[in-house]
Design a protein around this motif. Structure first.
Motif, PDB file in Angstrom:
ATOM      1  N   LEU A  53       0.839  -1.194   0.000  1.00  0.00           N
ATOM      2  CA  LEU A  53       0.000   0.000   0.000  1.00  0.00           C
ATOM      3  C   LEU A  53       0.870   1.238   0.000  1.00  0.00           C
ATOM      4  CD1 LEU A  53      -2.774  -0.845   2.594  1.00  0.00           C
ATOM      5  CD2 LEU A  53      -3.068  -0.468   0.166  1.00  0.00           C
ATOM      6  N   GLN A  54       0.528   2.146  -0.855  1.00  0.00           N
ATOM      7  CA  GLN A  54       1.221   3.425  -0.864  1.00  0.00           C
ATOM      8  C   GLN A  54       0.177   4.497  -1.153  1.00  0.00           C
ATOM      9  OE1 GLN A  54       4.207   3.294  -3.876  1.00  0.00           O
ATOM     10  NE2 GLN A  54       2.822   2.668  -5.481  1.00  0.00           N
ATOM     11  N   PRO A  55       0.294   5.630  -0.502  1.00  0.00           N
ATOM     12  CA  PRO A  55      -0.700   6.678  -0.744  1.00  0.00           C
ATOM     13  C   PRO A  55      -0.581   7.217  -2.176  1.00  0.00           C
ATOM     14  CG  PRO A  55       1.037   7.462   0.722  1.00  0.00           C
ATOM     15  CD  PRO A  55       1.290   6.009   0.476  1.00  0.00           C
ATOM     16  N   ALA A  56      -1.731   7.359  -2.812  1.00  0.00           N
ATOM     17  CA  ALA A  56      -1.762   7.900  -4.177  1.00  0.00           C
ATOM     18  C   ALA A  56      -1.993   9.406  -4.088  1.00  0.00           C
ATOM     19  CB  ALA A  56      -2.872   7.245  -4.977  1.00  0.00           C
ATOM     20  N   THR A  57      -1.242  10.118  -4.875  1.00  0.00           N
ATOM     21  CA  THR A  57      -1.448  11.563  -4.939  1.00  0.00           C
ATOM     22  C   THR A  57      -2.605  11.850  -5.884  1.00  0.00           C
ATOM     23  OG1 THR A  57       0.149  11.815  -6.736  1.00  0.00           O
ATOM     24  CG2 THR A  57       1.005  11.994  -4.484  1.00  0.00           C
ATOM     25  N   PRO A  58      -3.226  12.998  -5.750  1.00  0.00           N
ATOM     26  CA  PRO A  58      -4.375  13.300  -6.618  1.00  0.00           C
ATOM     27  C   PRO A  58      -4.050  13.273  -8.110  1.00  0.00           C
ATOM     28  CG  PRO A  58      -4.290  14.858  -4.802  1.00  0.00           C
ATOM     29  CD  PRO A  58      -3.031  14.026  -4.727  1.00  0.00           C
ATOM     30  N   ASP A  59      -2.800  13.567  -8.477  1.00  0.00           N
ATOM     31  CA  ASP A  59      -2.460  13.595  -9.898  1.00  0.00           C
ATOM     32  C   ASP A  59      -1.782  12.312 -10.386  1.00  0.00           C
ATOM     33  OD1 ASP A  59      -0.232  14.139  -8.374  1.00  0.00           O
ATOM     34  OD2 ASP A  59       0.656  15.500  -9.836  1.00  0.00           O
ATOM     35  N   SER A  60      -1.635  11.301  -9.521  1.00  0.00           N
ATOM     36  CA  SER A  60      -0.997  10.051  -9.967  1.00  0.00           C
ATOM     37  C   SER A  60      -1.969   9.239 -10.817  1.00  0.00           C
ATOM     38  CB  SER A  60      -0.502   9.231  -8.782  1.00  0.00           C
ATOM     39  OG  SER A  60      -1.580   8.847  -7.974  1.00  0.00           O
ATOM     40  N   GLU A  61      -1.402   8.512 -11.777  1.00  0.00           N
ATOM     41  CA  GLU A  61      -2.218   7.735 -12.700  1.00  0.00           C
ATOM     42  C   GLU A  61      -2.457   6.310 -12.223  1.00  0.00           C
ATOM     43  OE1 GLU A  61      -0.695   7.933 -16.651  1.00  0.00           O
ATOM     44  OE2 GLU A  61      -0.586  10.108 -16.635  1.00  0.00           O
ATOM     45  N   SER A  62      -1.775   5.877 -11.187  1.00  0.00           N
ATOM     46  CA  SER A  62      -1.963   4.528 -10.665  1.00  0.00           C
ATOM     47  C   SER A  62      -1.785   4.562  -9.146  1.00  0.00           C
ATOM     48  CB  SER A  62      -0.961   3.567 -11.312  1.00  0.00           C
ATOM     49  OG  SER A  62       0.353   3.917 -10.931  1.00  0.00           O
ATOM     50  N   GLY A  63      -1.907   3.396  -8.526  1.00  0.00           N
ATOM     51  CA  GLY A  63      -1.692   3.312  -7.097  1.00  0.00           C
ATOM     52  C   GLY A  63      -2.960   3.299  -6.266  1.00  0.00           C
ATOM     53  N   ARG A  64      -4.117   3.177  -6.914  1.00  0.00           N
ATOM     54  CA  ARG A  64      -5.371   3.180  -6.163  1.00  0.00           C
ATOM     55  C   ARG A  64      -5.981   1.787  -6.018  1.00  0.00           C
ATOM     56  NH1 ARG A  64      -4.964   7.747  -8.955  1.00  0.00           N
ATOM     57  NH2 ARG A  64      -5.307   9.699  -7.880  1.00  0.00           N
ATOM     58  N   GLY A  65      -5.418   0.786  -6.682  1.00  0.00           N
ATOM     59  CA  GLY A  65      -5.995  -0.565  -6.672  1.00  0.00           C
ATOM     60  C   GLY A  65      -5.932  -1.245  -5.324  1.00  0.00           C
ATOM     61  N   LEU A  66      -4.753  -1.307  -4.709  1.00  0.00           N
ATOM     62  CA  LEU A  66      -4.634  -1.980  -3.410  1.00  0.00           C
ATOM     63  C   LEU A  66      -5.377  -1.248  -2.299  1.00  0.00           C
ATOM     64  CD1 LEU A  66      -1.067  -3.516  -3.271  1.00  0.00           C
ATOM     65  CD2 LEU A  66      -3.258  -4.667  -3.483  1.00  0.00           C
ATOM     66  N   PRO A  67      -5.373   0.087  -2.245  1.00  0.00           N
ATOM     67  CA  PRO A  67      -6.221   0.730  -1.240  1.00  0.00           C
ATOM     68  C   PRO A  67      -7.703   0.398  -1.421  1.00  0.00           C
ATOM     69  CG  PRO A  67      -4.585   2.284  -2.007  1.00  0.00           C
ATOM     70  CD  PRO A  67      -4.472   1.067  -2.883  1.00  0.00           C
ATOM     71  N   LEU A  68      -8.129   0.229  -2.673  1.00  0.00           N
ATOM     72  CA  LEU A  68      -9.514  -0.166  -2.926  1.00  0.00           C
ATOM     73  C   LEU A  68      -9.768  -1.583  -2.421  1.00  0.00           C
ATOM     74  CD1 LEU A  68     -12.232   0.556  -4.187  1.00  0.00           C
ATOM     75  CD2 LEU A  68     -11.370  -0.323  -6.352  1.00  0.00           C
ATOM     76  N   VAL A  69      -8.835  -2.507  -2.703  1.00  0.00           N
ATOM     77  CA  VAL A  69      -8.965  -3.880  -2.207  1.00  0.00           C
ATOM     78  C   VAL A  69      -9.004  -3.878  -0.683  1.00  0.00           C
ATOM     79  CG1 VAL A  69      -7.789  -6.117  -2.028  1.00  0.00           C
ATOM     80  CG2 VAL A  69      -7.948  -4.974  -4.239  1.00  0.00           C
ATOM     81  N   ALA A  70      -8.113  -3.104  -0.051  1.00  0.00           N
ATOM     82  CA  ALA A  70      -8.069  -3.037   1.413  1.00  0.00           C
ATOM     83  C   ALA A  70      -9.376  -2.495   1.984  1.00  0.00           C
ATOM     84  CB  ALA A  70      -6.891  -2.181   1.864  1.00  0.00           C
ATOM     85  N   ALA A  71      -9.986  -1.543   1.276  1.00  0.00           N
ATOM     86  CA  ALA A  71     -11.236  -0.967   1.756  1.00  0.00           C
ATOM     87  C   ALA A  71     -12.414  -1.928   1.577  1.00  0.00           C
ATOM     88  CB  ALA A  71     -11.523   0.341   1.016  1.00  0.00           C
ATOM     89  N   LEU A  72     -12.407  -2.713   0.506  1.00  0.00           N
ATOM     90  CA  LEU A  72     -13.544  -3.591   0.214  1.00  0.00           C
ATOM     91  C   LEU A  72     -13.473  -4.938   0.930  1.00  0.00           C
ATOM     92  CD1 LEU A  72     -13.896  -2.999  -3.635  1.00  0.00           C
ATOM     93  CD2 LEU A  72     -15.326  -2.056  -1.803  1.00  0.00           C
ATOM     94  N   ALA A  73     -12.270  -5.456   1.143  1.00  0.00           N
ATOM     95  CA  ALA A  73     -12.105  -6.794   1.715  1.00  0.00           C
ATOM     96  C   ALA A  73     -12.101  -6.738   3.237  1.00  0.00           C
ATOM     97  CB  ALA A  73     -10.803  -7.415   1.217  1.00  0.00           C
ATOM     98  N   ASP A  74     -12.511  -7.847   3.844  1.00  0.00           N
ATOM     99  CA  ASP A  74     -12.412  -7.957   5.301  1.00  0.00           C
ATOM    100  C   ASP A  74     -10.971  -8.204   5.712  1.00  0.00           C
ATOM    101  OD1 ASP A  74     -15.202  -7.643   5.956  1.00  0.00           O
ATOM    102  OD2 ASP A  74     -15.503  -9.603   5.013  1.00  0.00           O
ATOM    103  N   ARG A  75     -10.230  -8.943   4.889  1.00  0.00           N
ATOM    104  CA  ARG A  75      -8.809  -9.218   5.108  1.00  0.00           C
ATOM    105  C   ARG A  75      -8.162  -9.355   3.748  1.00  0.00           C
ATOM    106  NH1 ARG A  75     -11.848 -11.898   8.232  1.00  0.00           N
ATOM    107  NH2 ARG A  75     -12.086 -13.701   6.904  1.00  0.00           N
ATOM    108  N   TRP A  76      -6.888  -9.012   3.660  1.00  0.00           N
ATOM    109  CA  TRP A  76      -6.147  -9.228   2.425  1.00  0.00           C
ATOM    110  C   TRP A  76      -4.679  -9.366   2.772  1.00  0.00           C
ATOM    111  CZ3 TRP A  76      -2.380  -6.388  -0.170  1.00  0.00           C
ATOM    112  CH2 TRP A  76      -2.050  -5.159   0.390  1.00  0.00           C
ATOM    113  N   GLY A  77      -3.911  -9.910   1.843  1.00  0.00           N
ATOM    114  CA  GLY A  77      -2.489 -10.054   2.082  1.00  0.00           C
ATOM    115  C   GLY A  77      -1.778 -10.606   0.867  1.00  0.00           C
ATOM    116  N   VAL A  78      -0.481 -10.848   1.057  1.00  0.00           N
ATOM    117  CA  VAL A  78       0.374 -11.378  -0.003  1.00  0.00           C
ATOM    118  C   VAL A  78       1.105 -12.579   0.574  1.00  0.00           C
ATOM    119  CG1 VAL A  78       2.266 -10.895  -1.594  1.00  0.00           C
ATOM    120  CG2 VAL A  78       0.714  -9.063  -0.920  1.00  0.00           C
ATOM    121  N   THR A  79       1.152 -13.657  -0.188  1.00  0.00           N
ATOM    122  CA  THR A  79       1.868 -14.862   0.212  1.00  0.00           C
ATOM    123  C   THR A  79       2.852 -15.211  -0.887  1.00  0.00           C
ATOM    124  OG1 THR A  79      -0.114 -15.654   1.334  1.00  0.00           O
ATOM    125  CG2 THR A  79       1.607 -17.267   0.904  1.00  0.00           C
ATOM    126  N   GLN A  80       4.106 -15.396  -0.514  1.00  0.00           N
ATOM    127  CA  GLN A  80       5.080 -15.840  -1.512  1.00  0.00           C
ATOM    128  C   GLN A  80       4.963 -17.346  -1.657  1.00  0.00           C
ATOM    129  OE1 GLN A  80       8.805 -13.713  -0.215  1.00  0.00           O
ATOM    130  NE2 GLN A  80       8.684 -13.205  -2.388  1.00  0.00           N
TER     131      GLN A  80
END
Length: 181
Positions: A93-120
């Motif tokens: 997760l990284q904060p997206a600036t108002p003028d950035s073209e990407s970086g909003r996907g994972l914050p959206l997943v974090a907001a919609l999901a009850d839990r999320w993560g990454v597994t190698q």
């Protein structure tokens, strides 16, 4: 000893898709149809699938290697997993600036999901997953002996020993070409 089937069966769906915009779109469409067939709510699961599949096609893309979409329901939890073969690039997760073209996907997943993560996984794989608690329990699968209704169900007929002929789909004309996305 005879075992009874579980009250809440485990349901799963898995598919390999190309790491392209078309593959990401197909992931969302297939997930939507699978959730509909399981009689589960489409939102927010379809949005989560769309974001994770788009990330796999954009950031996890390795030419010649597919990504996998896996959906499964255990009890009252829907788990969505997207596995790609770019394990050295872990999402964060990284904060997206108002003028950035990407970086909003994972914050959206974090907001919609009850839990999320990454597994190698086994190199070079990684899996990004999200879980949703279902508000209503998943409907049970029909029992094998129970009558079924609907236009697509036919009465069971025992096999006669003969197999139906297998027909392969026709090949496209030789001059037809398909674009590679």
């Amino acid at each position: 000893m005879i075992q009874k089937p579980a009250d809440n069966p485990i349901r799963n769906f898995s598919v390999l898709l190309s790491p392209t915009p078309r593959g990401a779109r197909l992931a969302r469409l297939l997930a939507t149809e699978q959730l509909r067939s399981w009689q589960l709510p489409l939102d927010p699961a379809a949005n989560i699938v769309a974001e994770l599949a788009n990330n796999a096609a954009t950031h996890g893309r390795v030419p010649g290697r597919n990504f996998r979409l896996l959906l499964y329901v255990v009890g009252g939890t829907l788990r969505i997993e997207v596995t790609d073969t770019h394990g050295d690039r872990l999402p964060h997760l990284q904060p997206a600036t108002p003028d950035s073209e990407s970086g909003r996907g994972l914050p959206l997943v974090a907001a919609l999901a009850d839990r999320w993560g990454v597994t190698q996984g086994l190199p070079p794989r990684k899996t990004v997953w999200a879980e949703l608690e279902l508000t209503t329990p998943a409907p049970e699968s029909p029992k094998p002996d129970a009558p079924h209704s609907g236009p697509t169900c036919a009465p069971y007929e025992p096999p006669t020993g003969e197999k139906a002929p297998h027909q392969t789909p026709p090949l496209p004309p030789a001059a037809q070409t398909h674009s590679r996305e």
